[in-house]
Scaffold this motif. Structure first.
Motif, PDB file in Angstrom:
ATOM      1  N   TYR A 231      -5.234  62.345  27.147  1.00 47.16           N
ATOM      2  CA  TYR A 231      -3.969  62.306  26.421  1.00 47.16           C
ATOM      3  C   TYR A 231      -4.207  61.850  24.974  1.00 47.16           C
ATOM      4  CZ  TYR A 231       1.033  61.123  25.678  1.00 47.16           C
ATOM      5  OH  TYR A 231       2.332  61.035  25.221  1.00 47.16           O
ATOM      6  N   PRO A 232      -4.417  62.813  24.048  1.00 49.40           N
ATOM      7  CA  PRO A 232      -4.457  62.446  22.625  1.00 49.40           C
ATOM      8  C   PRO A 232      -3.023  62.116  22.209  1.00 49.40           C
ATOM      9  CG  PRO A 232      -5.460  64.608  23.041  1.00 49.40           C
ATOM     10  CD  PRO A 232      -4.655  64.254  24.248  1.00 49.40           C
ATOM     11  N   MET A 233      -2.805  60.858  21.898  1.00 47.80           N
ATOM     12  CA  MET A 233      -1.419  60.407  21.785  1.00 47.80           C
ATOM     13  C   MET A 233      -0.896  60.387  20.353  1.00 47.80           C
ATOM     14  SD  MET A 233       0.249  56.979  23.409  1.00 47.80           S
ATOM     15  CE  MET A 233      -0.081  57.329  25.120  1.00 47.80           C
ATOM     16  N   HIS A 234       0.219  61.045  20.146  1.00 45.11           N
ATOM     17  CA  HIS A 234       0.931  61.054  18.857  1.00 45.11           C
ATOM     18  C   HIS A 234       1.339  59.605  18.531  1.00 45.11           C
ATOM     19  CE1 HIS A 234       4.085  61.985  15.952  1.00 45.11           C
ATOM     20  NE2 HIS A 234       3.824  63.282  16.037  1.00 45.11           N
ATOM     21  N   PRO A 235       1.231  59.195  17.262  1.00 46.76           N
ATOM     22  CA  PRO A 235       1.556  57.793  16.932  1.00 46.76           C
ATOM     23  C   PRO A 235       2.992  57.415  17.307  1.00 46.76           C
ATOM     24  CG  PRO A 235       1.225  59.132  14.933  1.00 46.76           C
ATOM     25  CD  PRO A 235       0.756  59.939  16.093  1.00 46.76           C
ATOM     26  N   LEU A 256      -6.422  58.110  33.580  1.00 52.70           N
ATOM     27  CA  LEU A 256      -5.917  58.504  32.250  1.00 52.70           C
ATOM     28  C   LEU A 256      -6.834  58.046  31.121  1.00 52.70           C
ATOM     29  CD1 LEU A 256      -3.432  59.735  30.752  1.00 52.70           C
ATOM     30  CD2 LEU A 256      -2.467  57.427  30.703  1.00 52.70           C
ATOM     31  N   ILE A 257      -7.204  59.007  30.254  1.00 52.80           N
ATOM     32  CA  ILE A 257      -7.949  58.655  29.034  1.00 52.80           C
ATOM     33  C   ILE A 257      -7.004  58.872  27.865  1.00 52.80           C
ATOM     34  CG2 ILE A 257      -9.929  59.231  27.574  1.00 52.80           C
ATOM     35  CD1 ILE A 257     -11.223  60.529  30.059  1.00 52.80           C
ATOM     36  N   VAL A 258      -6.626  57.775  27.216  1.00 50.78           N
ATOM     37  CA  VAL A 258      -5.744  57.902  26.042  1.00 50.78           C
ATOM     38  C   VAL A 258      -6.604  57.828  24.794  1.00 50.78           C
ATOM     39  CG1 VAL A 258      -3.839  56.880  24.751  1.00 50.78           C
ATOM     40  CG2 VAL A 258      -3.795  56.854  27.243  1.00 50.78           C
ATOM     41  N   THR A 259      -6.402  58.763  23.882  1.00 47.95           N
ATOM     42  CA  THR A 259      -7.147  58.745  22.617  1.00 47.95           C
ATOM     43  C   THR A 259      -6.163  58.809  21.462  1.00 47.95           C
ATOM     44  OG1 THR A 259      -7.263  61.093  22.074  1.00 47.95           O
ATOM     45  CG2 THR A 259      -8.792  60.313  23.739  1.00 47.95           C
ATOM     46  N   LYS A 260      -6.663  58.553  20.273  1.00 44.80           N
ATOM     47  CA  LYS A 260      -5.900  58.837  19.062  1.00 44.80           C
ATOM     48  C   LYS A 260      -5.676  60.336  19.000  1.00 44.80           C
ATOM     49  CE  LYS A 260      -7.222  55.359  15.718  1.00 44.80           C
ATOM     50  NZ  LYS A 260      -7.712  55.209  14.353  1.00 44.80           N
ATOM     51  N   PRO A 261      -4.770  60.810  18.149  1.00 48.42           N
ATOM     52  CA  PRO A 261      -4.664  62.261  17.976  1.00 48.42           C
ATOM     53  C   PRO A 261      -6.021  62.802  17.541  1.00 48.42           C
ATOM     54  CG  PRO A 261      -2.924  61.122  16.771  1.00 48.42           C
ATOM     55  CD  PRO A 261      -3.852  60.064  17.278  1.00 48.42           C
TER      56      PRO A 261
END
Ligand code: UD1
Ligand code: UDP
Length: 373
Positions: A231-235, A256-261
């Motif tokens: 999940y490349p996460m929108h700010p 879940l792997i959360v990353t910056k955009p």
């Protein structure tokens, strides 16, 4: 001819780059005006670098704000530039506040507006994007509809002159960058992922992120997904999750792997190699059908119904049972998977940018690129 491009967000940079390039290939140097609606490195500069967009002529630093603050500030700043530069046409793309501001500022200066990706409708007027699309279309002189369906939407609203069905420039962007991404990006290695063994997720829409209840429903789905999710996460989403006190719950989800955009090359590579895409993004719905990856859309409507009709996209909303049953079926039923993955791309052949440049140059040569009285 002097065309001005007004853009300000990630998808606008990605989808206008092929049009800018098409003008440059024809010896026309367009004026590039960046509103600064998106300003983080990962939301803007990374795309300017990767897509090799030459210098930006004006950086307006509009930034974030309420709908009116952002649109109003952008209008005031865009107007100043247009008054000074007097371009022959202003190009805008899509449905953001930048688009509305650019279109209104321009047409009121009697500088004709060309709207790229015209005619999309979700028929949901609670979305800021729907208001922006409708108003931008009605302020525009030249309308580049991506599909016949979009053209019909315009016709229903009485817009029939200077409407051209040219495909969507997102196909140009994917075709121009997917191979480069495959070669250059090491994103799979970085996140320890194997092709076709993970789900790629994006979610940033106001209707999903502005309510704690809806974010909670999204997390409930993520907590039960049976495979790895990136999940490349929108700010915007990150800030909302933090402010609603939901961040710890995100961190606790094992799969879940959360990353910056991510930059475009990394994102395209992740998308192409994903087993399933889950998203509320417009552009990502389009790209997944182009890349033959089944898409589950976390919304109850879409302004891209062509993807659903073609069979590559299913609207699952934030309905846990519906979403999980589709994921399970895609993971277990090969026939079903193949059917979704082989849905035909409804957005054209990747030459939309060329067509747009040709049409505008021709209208200009004939003296027909004017605001109608
Ligand atoms: C905008 C568009 C949306 C599009 C999306 C593309 C409108 C109304 N919405 O939504 O249609 O899908 O861009 O990504 O124009 N923020 C940052 N850094 C940034 C940019 C934004 O932290 O570089 C945060 C700010 O807290 C800001 C929030 O994100 O308030 C929302 O940004 P905004 O530009 O208002 O809308 P998007 O959600 O990005
Ligand atoms: N994208 C990207 N990195 C990310 C997420 C998305 O490069 O981390 C690209 C994606 O490939 C698509 C575009 O950004 O081309 C979609 O932008 P977004 O979802 O922000 O906006 P929308 O299309 O919903 O307006």
């Amino acid at each position: 001819m002097k065309p001005a491009f007004v853009f300000g967000t990630r998808p606008e940079i990605i989808k206008l780059a092929p049009v800018i390039r098409a003008f440059e290939e024809r010896g026309v140097e367009p004026l590039l005006i960046h509103t600064g609606q998106h300003y983080d490195y990962e939301m803007s500069s990374v795309f300017l670098e990767e897509l090799e967009l030459r210098r930006i002529d004006y950086h307006l630093e509009v930034g974030s704000g309420t709908q009116a603050e952002q649109t109003g500030t952008a209008m005031i700043k865009i107007e100043k530039v247009l008054m000074e530069e007097k371009p022959d046409v202003t190009l805008v793309q899509g449905d953001t506040n930048t688009v509305l501001a650019g279109a209104l500022a321009s047409v009121k200066l009697k500088i004709p507006v060309a709207h790229v990706e015209a005619g999309l409708r979700s028929f949901d007027r609670t979305m800021p994007e729907e208001i922006n699309r409708i108003l931008a279309d009605h302020a525009s002189e030249v309308l580049f509809a991506p599909t016949e369906e979009a053209r019909k939407n315009l016709e229903r609203e009485g817009i029939t002159e200077n409407v051209y069905v040219v495909g969507n420039t997102v196909v140009d962007a994917v075709l121009q960058n997917a191979e480069i991404a495959e070669r250059k990006s090491d994103v799979l290695e970085r996140f320890g992922l194997k092709p076709k063994e993970y789900i790629l997720l994006t979610a940033h829409r106001a209707e999903n992120t502005d309510s704690k209840e809806n974010l909670r429903r999204l997390l409930e789905i993520l907590e039960e997904l049976p495979v790895k999710v990136v999940y490349p996460m929108h700010p915007r989403t990150r800030k909302k999750l933090e402010s609603f006190g939901l961040w710890e719950r995100v961190e606790a989800i094992e799969n879940l792997i959360v990353t910056k955009p991510l930059g475009y090359l990394d994102f395209l590579k992740l998308q192409r190699n994903a087993k399933i895409v889950m998203t509320d993004s417009g552009g990502v719905q389009e790209e997944s059908i182009i890349l033959n990856v089944p898409c589950l859309t976390l919304r109850y409507n879409t302004e891209r119904p062509e993807t659903v009709k073609a069979g590559g996209n299913v609207l699952v909303g934030l309905e846990k049972e519906r979403t999980l049953s589709h994921v399970e079926r895609l993971l277990s039923d090969e026939e079903f998977y193949k059917k979704m993955a082989s849905a035909p791309n409804p957005f054209g052949d990747g030459k939309s940018g060329q067509r747009i440049a040709e049409i505008l140059l021709e209208l200009y040569e004939k003296g027909e690129l004017n605001v109608r009285s």
